[in-house]
Design a protein around this motif. Structure first.
Motif, PDB file in Angstrom:
ATOM      1  N   LEU A 180      22.017  78.726  15.962  1.00  0.00           N
ATOM      2  CA  LEU A 180      20.581  79.140  15.876  1.00  0.00           C
ATOM      3  C   LEU A 180      20.207  78.991  14.361  1.00  0.00           C
ATOM      4  O   LEU A 180      19.178  79.760  13.780  1.00  0.00           O
ATOM      5  N   ASP A 194      10.867  82.794  20.807  1.00  0.00           N
ATOM      6  CA  ASP A 194      10.903  81.485  20.062  1.00  0.00           C
ATOM      7  C   ASP A 194       9.834  81.504  19.241  1.00  0.00           C
ATOM      8  O   ASP A 194       8.463  81.315  19.557  1.00  0.00           O
ATOM      9  N   ALA A 195       9.832  81.541  17.812  1.00  0.00           N
ATOM     10  CA  ALA A 195       8.984  81.473  17.015  1.00  0.00           C
ATOM     11  C   ALA A 195       8.139  80.003  17.109  1.00  0.00           C
ATOM     12  O   ALA A 195       6.823  79.819  16.382  1.00  0.00           O
ATOM     13  N   GLU A 255      12.245  87.216  16.458  1.00  0.00           N
ATOM     14  CA  GLU A 255      13.771  86.823  16.235  1.00  0.00           C
ATOM     15  C   GLU A 255      14.087  86.359  17.660  1.00  0.00           C
ATOM     16  O   GLU A 255      14.023  86.782  18.752  1.00  0.00           O
ATOM     17  N   GLY A 271      12.516  85.059  12.107  1.00  0.00           N
ATOM     18  CA  GLY A 271      13.719  84.894  12.056  1.00  0.00           C
ATOM     19  C   GLY A 271      14.416  86.053  10.844  1.00  0.00           C
ATOM     20  O   GLY A 271      15.143  85.753   9.932  1.00  0.00           O
ATOM     21  N   GLY A 324      16.834  88.022  11.356  1.00  0.00           N
ATOM     22  CA  GLY A 324      18.284  87.849  11.304  1.00  0.00           C
ATOM     23  C   GLY A 324      19.076  89.273  10.868  1.00  0.00           C
ATOM     24  O   GLY A 324      18.634  90.102  11.839  1.00  0.00           O
ATOM     25  N   ASN A 359      12.515  82.772   6.129  1.00  0.00           N
ATOM     26  CA  ASN A 359      13.707  82.183   5.616  1.00  0.00           C
ATOM     27  C   ASN A 359      14.101  81.272   6.877  1.00  0.00           C
ATOM     28  O   ASN A 359      14.826  81.872   7.901  1.00  0.00           O
ATOM     29  N   TYR A 407      17.511  74.064  11.889  1.00  0.00           N
ATOM     30  CA  TYR A 407      17.145  73.025  12.763  1.00  0.00           C
ATOM     31  C   TYR A 407      15.783  72.911  13.279  1.00  0.00           C
ATOM     32  O   TYR A 407      15.250  72.142  13.839  1.00  0.00           O
ATOM     33  N   LEU A 423      20.800  85.041   4.220  1.00  0.00           N
ATOM     34  CA  LEU A 423      20.717  85.068   2.681  1.00  0.00           C
ATOM     35  C   LEU A 423      21.285  86.315   2.377  1.00  0.00           C
ATOM     36  O   LEU A 423      21.467  87.349   3.077  1.00  0.00           O
ATOM     37  N   GLN A 443      21.806  80.050  11.733  1.00  0.00           N
ATOM     38  CA  GLN A 443      22.088  81.386  11.060  1.00  0.00           C
ATOM     39  C   GLN A 443      22.857  81.245   9.940  1.00  0.00           C
ATOM     40  O   GLN A 443      23.935  81.760   9.904  1.00  0.00           O
TER      41      GLN A 443
HETATM   42  N1  SAM Z   1      15.918  86.059   7.596  1.00  0.00           N
HETATM   43  C1  SAM Z   1      17.183  86.366   7.634  1.00  0.00           C
HETATM   44  C2  SAM Z   1      17.905  85.843   6.255  1.00  0.00           C
HETATM   45  O1  SAM Z   1      17.082  85.605   5.209  1.00  0.00           O
HETATM   46  O2  SAM Z   1      19.205  86.318   5.979  1.00  0.00           O
HETATM   47  C3  SAM Z   1      17.948  85.052   8.425  1.00  0.00           C
HETATM   48  C4  SAM Z   1      17.623  83.633   8.182  1.00  0.00           C
HETATM   49  S1  SAM Z   1      18.511  82.398   9.269  1.00  0.00           S
HETATM   50  C5  SAM Z   1      18.157  81.193   8.100  1.00  0.00           C
HETATM   51  C6  SAM Z   1      17.561  82.092  10.495  1.00  0.00           C
HETATM   52  C7  SAM Z   1      16.931  83.199  11.428  1.00  0.00           C
HETATM   53  O3  SAM Z   1      16.091  82.739  12.635  1.00  0.00           O
HETATM   54  C8  SAM Z   1      18.622  83.712  12.261  1.00  0.00           C
HETATM   55  O4  SAM Z   1      18.204  84.876  12.612  1.00  0.00           O
HETATM   56  C9  SAM Z   1      18.248  82.875  13.622  1.00  0.00           C
HETATM   57  O5  SAM Z   1      18.632  83.564  14.809  1.00  0.00           O
HETATM   58  C10 SAM Z   1      16.715  82.916  13.926  1.00  0.00           C
HETATM   59  N2  SAM Z   1      16.049  81.990  14.720  1.00  0.00           N
HETATM   60  C11 SAM Z   1      16.610  80.633  14.806  1.00  0.00           C
HETATM   61  N3  SAM Z   1      15.802  79.998  15.674  1.00  0.00           N
HETATM   62  C12 SAM Z   1      14.694  80.820  15.861  1.00  0.00           C
HETATM   63  C13 SAM Z   1      13.346  80.629  16.744  1.00  0.00           C
HETATM   64  N4  SAM Z   1      13.189  79.545  17.135  1.00  0.00           N
HETATM   65  N5  SAM Z   1      12.521  81.620  16.632  1.00  0.00           N
HETATM   66  C14 SAM Z   1      12.739  82.888  16.019  1.00  0.00           C
HETATM   67  N6  SAM Z   1      13.814  82.821  15.445  1.00  0.00           N
HETATM   68  C15 SAM Z   1      14.878  82.033  15.397  1.00  0.00           C
END
Ligand code: SAM
Length: 268
Positions: free
Chosen positions: A6, A89-90, A57, A36, A38, A107, A111, A11, A8
């Protein structure tokens, strides 16, 4: 690097997290949306600034922890009345349901970054500004100007609807697990009107897509659908006043608009 299903890559650099939230320039009483969240490094800082925060999320396991930490119940990090968590799902979310004047901070998972950003642009009338972290290579495409290698149909699409600025370059070391690529933080601000005046936006984007279809080919090869409108002038093939020996990557938004408006006028 182990593949993160995902996206993941969390940061872990607190200074960069602070900087992102500062650069988001949250206004008093402005509804803030985080995509997201996280493990909540940005969420905690956003909660200190925003009067209301909606976080979206996809991962149910992370949602449970976020709800415990920021949602109702005591001992958490946030003010329960201002925090709403949506498990979903965003890329499919109806941002219109959140009202208007949204300030979006994310952030983004690598993908799905482009996909989610296009969805946000679809809801641009509801959004005041977006501060998005995504892969550096995508940021280059979004901000590219004619003649630059990264310039393509994505650059035209985003710059037609929004002003895009690079805010910060972030190295892979700021994330855990560490990705192989670097990231950029960008500001994407929806424009009140598209950057150029276009009579038929559907035709405009169809033509832009065709112009970049084979990136290294000249426009006269890529715009074959409108071959019947080509004219020979001063030894070159032209459509409207554009020399079709040029490549799509050299055309400005204004030139694309001129071409599309000409096609529209000819019932293109
Ligand atoms: N904001 C956090 C940080 O800065 O550490 C996490 C960033 S991480 C790059 C991306 C986050 O988006 C993860 O928590 C992941 O589970 C979530 N994510 C992935 N695909 C998503 C989607 N389609 N809709 C919503 N959230 C999603």
């Amino acid at each position: 690097m182990k593949k993160r299903p995902l996206g993941q890559n969390f940061l872990v650099n607190a200074d960069i997290a602070q900087r992102i939230v500062q650069l988001a320039r949250i206004q008093p009483d402005e509804p803030v949306v985080e995509i997201g969240p996280g493990k909540g490094i940005l969420t905690r800082l956003l909660m200190q600034q925003a009067s209301s925060l909606t976080a979206i999320e996809l991962d149910p396991r992370l949602c449970r922890d976020l709800q415990n930490r920021f949602g109702d119940g005591d001992g958490g990090d946030g003010d329960a009345s201002s925090f709403k968590l949506i498990e979903g799902d965003a890329a499919k979310f109806d941002y219109g349901s959140l009202g208007a004047g949204l300030n979006v901070v994310a952030n983004l998972p690598y993908y799905a970054a482009t996909h989610i950003m296009k969805k946000l642009i679809h809801y641009r009338k509801h959004i005041r500004c977006m501060t998005l972290m995504l892969q550096k290579e995508v940021a280059e495409r979004l901000t590219a100007q004619p003649g630059q290698r990264a310039y393509g149909s994505l650059s035209v699409y985003v710059q037609y609807h929004c002003e895009v600025r690079r805010l910060l370059e972030v190295s892979a070391a700021a994330f855990s697990p560490q990705p192989k690529i670097n990231s950029s933080l960008i500001a994407v601000t929806p424009l009140p009107q598209p950057k150029v005046q276009v009579e038929d936006p559907k035709l405009f984007f169809k033509m832009v897509h065709s112009a970049f279809f084979h990136k290294r080919k000249m426009l006269k090869n890529n715009l074959q659908d409108w071959k019947h409108l080509f004219r020979e002038e001063n030894g070159s093939t032209r459509l409207a006043r554009i020399d079709l020996n040029r490549r799509g990557e050299t055309l400005s938004l204004h030139e694309f608009a001129d071409l599309a408006n000409y096609l529209h006028a000819q019932n293109g």
